[in-house]
Design a protein around this motif. Sequence first.
Motif, mmCIF file in Angstrom:
data_model
loop_
_atom_site.group_PDB
_atom_site.id
_atom_site.type_symbol
_atom_site.label_atom_id
_atom_site.label_comp_id
_atom_site.label_asym_id
_atom_site.label_seq_id
_atom_site.Cartn_x
_atom_site.Cartn_y
_atom_site.Cartn_z
ATOM 1 N N GLY A 1 0.795 -1.228 0.000
ATOM 2 C CA GLY A 1 0.000 0.000 0.000
ATOM 3 C C GLY A 1 0.826 1.276 0.000
ATOM 4 N N TYR A 2 0.221 2.315 0.560
ATOM 5 C CA TYR A 2 0.832 3.644 0.556
ATOM 6 C C TYR A 2 2.216 3.680 1.203
ATOM 7 N N PRO A 3 2.416 3.033 2.364
ATOM 8 C CA PRO A 3 3.759 3.097 2.961
ATOM 9 C C PRO A 3 4.860 2.600 2.014
ATOM 10 N N HIS A 4 4.563 1.556 1.252
ATOM 11 C CA HIS A 4 5.558 1.054 0.295
ATOM 12 C C HIS A 4 5.791 2.066 -0.826
ATOM 13 N N MET A 5 4.713 2.630 -1.370
ATOM 14 C CA MET A 5 4.861 3.623 -2.436
ATOM 15 C C MET A 5 5.663 4.820 -1.933
ATOM 16 N N LEU A 6 5.352 5.278 -0.749
ATOM 17 C CA LEU A 6 6.070 6.407 -0.166
ATOM 18 C C LEU A 6 7.565 6.096 -0.085
ATOM 19 N N GLY A 7 7.893 4.908 0.361
ATOM 20 C CA GLY A 7 9.288 4.519 0.496
ATOM 21 C C GLY A 7 10.065 4.550 -0.812
ATOM 22 N N GLN A 8 9.353 4.419 -1.922
ATOM 23 C CA GLN A 8 10.008 4.464 -3.228
ATOM 24 C C GLN A 8 10.458 5.873 -3.606
ATOM 25 N N HIS A 9 9.941 6.882 -2.918
ATOM 26 C CA HIS A 9 10.234 8.272 -3.267
ATOM 27 C C HIS A 9 11.118 8.997 -2.258
ATOM 28 N N LEU A 10 11.186 8.487 -1.043
ATOM 29 C CA LEU A 10 11.960 9.166 -0.004
ATOM 30 C C LEU A 10 13.427 9.321 -0.407
ATOM 31 N N GLY A 11 13.944 10.526 -0.229
ATOM 32 C CA GLY A 11 15.351 10.803 -0.487
ATOM 33 C C GLY A 11 15.754 10.879 -1.946
ATOM 34 N N LYS A 12 14.819 10.809 -2.882
ATOM 35 C CA LYS A 12 15.155 10.841 -4.310
ATOM 36 C C LYS A 12 15.477 12.241 -4.818
ATOM 37 N N ALA A 13 15.082 13.267 -4.065
ATOM 38 C CA ALA A 13 15.353 14.662 -4.446
ATOM 39 C C ALA A 13 14.875 14.973 -5.867
ATOM 40 N N ILE A 14 13.644 14.608 -6.146
ATOM 41 C CA ILE A 14 13.046 14.877 -7.455
ATOM 42 C C ILE A 14 12.969 16.391 -7.653
ATOM 43 N N THR A 15 13.287 16.842 -8.855
ATOM 44 C CA THR A 15 13.221 18.272 -9.171
ATOM 45 C C THR A 15 11.918 18.591 -9.894
ATOM 46 N N GLU A 16 11.560 19.863 -9.920
ATOM 47 C CA GLU A 16 10.361 20.264 -10.648
ATOM 48 C C GLU A 16 10.464 19.929 -12.139
ATOM 49 N N PRO A 17 11.606 20.177 -12.798
ATOM 50 C CA PRO A 17 11.693 19.765 -14.207
ATOM 51 C C PRO A 17 11.510 18.249 -14.397
ATOM 52 N N ALA B 1 12.494 15.469 4.296
ATOM 53 C CA ALA B 1 11.031 15.452 4.300
ATOM 54 C C ALA B 1 10.532 14.504 5.386
ATOM 55 N N ARG B 2 9.428 14.890 6.007
ATOM 56 C CA ARG B 2 8.830 14.051 7.050
ATOM 57 C C ARG B 2 7.347 13.854 6.738
ATOM 58 N N PRO B 3 7.065 13.101 5.676
ATOM 59 C CA PRO B 3 5.670 12.914 5.279
ATOM 60 C C PRO B 3 4.915 11.985 6.226
ATOM 61 N N VAL B 4 3.617 12.056 6.154
ATOM 62 C CA VAL B 4 2.757 11.105 6.862
ATOM 63 C C VAL B 4 3.043 9.741 6.257
ATOM 64 N N THR B 5 3.295 8.757 7.091
ATOM 65 C CA THR B 5 3.683 7.439 6.577
ATOM 66 C C THR B 5 2.576 6.397 6.600
ATOM 67 N N ASP B 6 1.505 6.668 7.305
ATOM 68 C CA ASP B 6 0.470 5.639 7.455
ATOM 69 C C ASP B 6 -0.826 5.981 6.721
ATOM 70 N N ALA B 7 -0.737 6.739 5.660
ATOM 71 C CA ALA B 7 -1.928 7.115 4.890
ATOM 72 C C ALA B 7 -2.414 5.925 4.056
ATOM 73 N N ALA C 1 4.817 13.425 -4.487
ATOM 74 C CA ALA C 1 6.093 12.719 -4.643
ATOM 75 C C ALA C 1 7.260 13.706 -4.594
ATOM 76 N N LEU C 2 7.103 14.852 -5.233
ATOM 77 C CA LEU C 2 8.143 15.889 -5.215
ATOM 78 C C LEU C 2 8.434 16.321 -3.776
ATOM 79 N N ALA C 3 7.378 16.647 -3.040
ATOM 80 C CA ALA C 3 7.555 17.095 -1.652
ATOM 81 C C ALA C 3 8.132 15.986 -0.775
ATOM 82 N N ASN C 4 7.645 14.775 -0.948
ATOM 83 C CA ASN C 4 8.095 13.658 -0.117
ATOM 84 C C ASN C 4 9.513 13.206 -0.436
ATOM 85 N N SER C 5 10.004 13.562 -1.610
ATOM 86 C CA SER C 5 11.341 13.129 -2.026
ATOM 87 C C SER C 5 12.446 14.064 -1.554
ATOM 88 N N ARG C 6 12.074 15.222 -1.047
ATOM 89 C CA ARG C 6 13.084 16.206 -0.630
ATOM 90 C C ARG C 6 13.873 15.687 0.574
#
Length: 165
Positions: A81-97, A144-150, A136-141
């Motif tokens: 679920g969501y926790p796994h998807m979130l984990g795929q984006h954490l720390g990736k530092a995705i840019t707006e472009p 970032a301390r996103p909600v993890t149990d959504a 994903a952009l915000a969570n990848s910074r």
Amino acid sequence: MRHYERTAVAGPGGSVPTLYEWAGGAPALERLTERFYARVLKDDLIGPLFAGMDPGHPRFVAMWLGEVFGGPDRYTAERGGYPHMLGQHLGKAITEPQRRRWISLLLDAADEAELPDDPEFRAAFVGYIEWGTRLALANSRPGARPVTDAPVPHWGWGVAPPYRP
């Protein structure tokens, strides 16, 4: 517009298909993600984010989109679920472009995969893609301390989460 035609189904909302059904179900979403990730891997801007991508990744993203758009909860049941998807984006530092390129390539893939092109479906589809990529952009910074149990979001015709059909 096809989905405004009268049906034999009676009751409030009884004849309104989910976005998943309207898109064509799992086969359509798998076509979409296969075409999309083929484009991604060739792209100089976002390709590096997917270096070493699991060969099953397109199928997993199709499962995610299927669940988001009202299909079976396979992503939650099989991938966490969501926790796994979130984990795929954490720390990736995705840019707006990169975020914008992701959207552009996905929309090109949607045309190539022949997803419905009616304005109502595309508006709902793009609405989710905009919403999801901005999260994903915000969570990848870094830091970032996103909600993890959504829960996995459920997207409908012009209705944002916490929509449930």
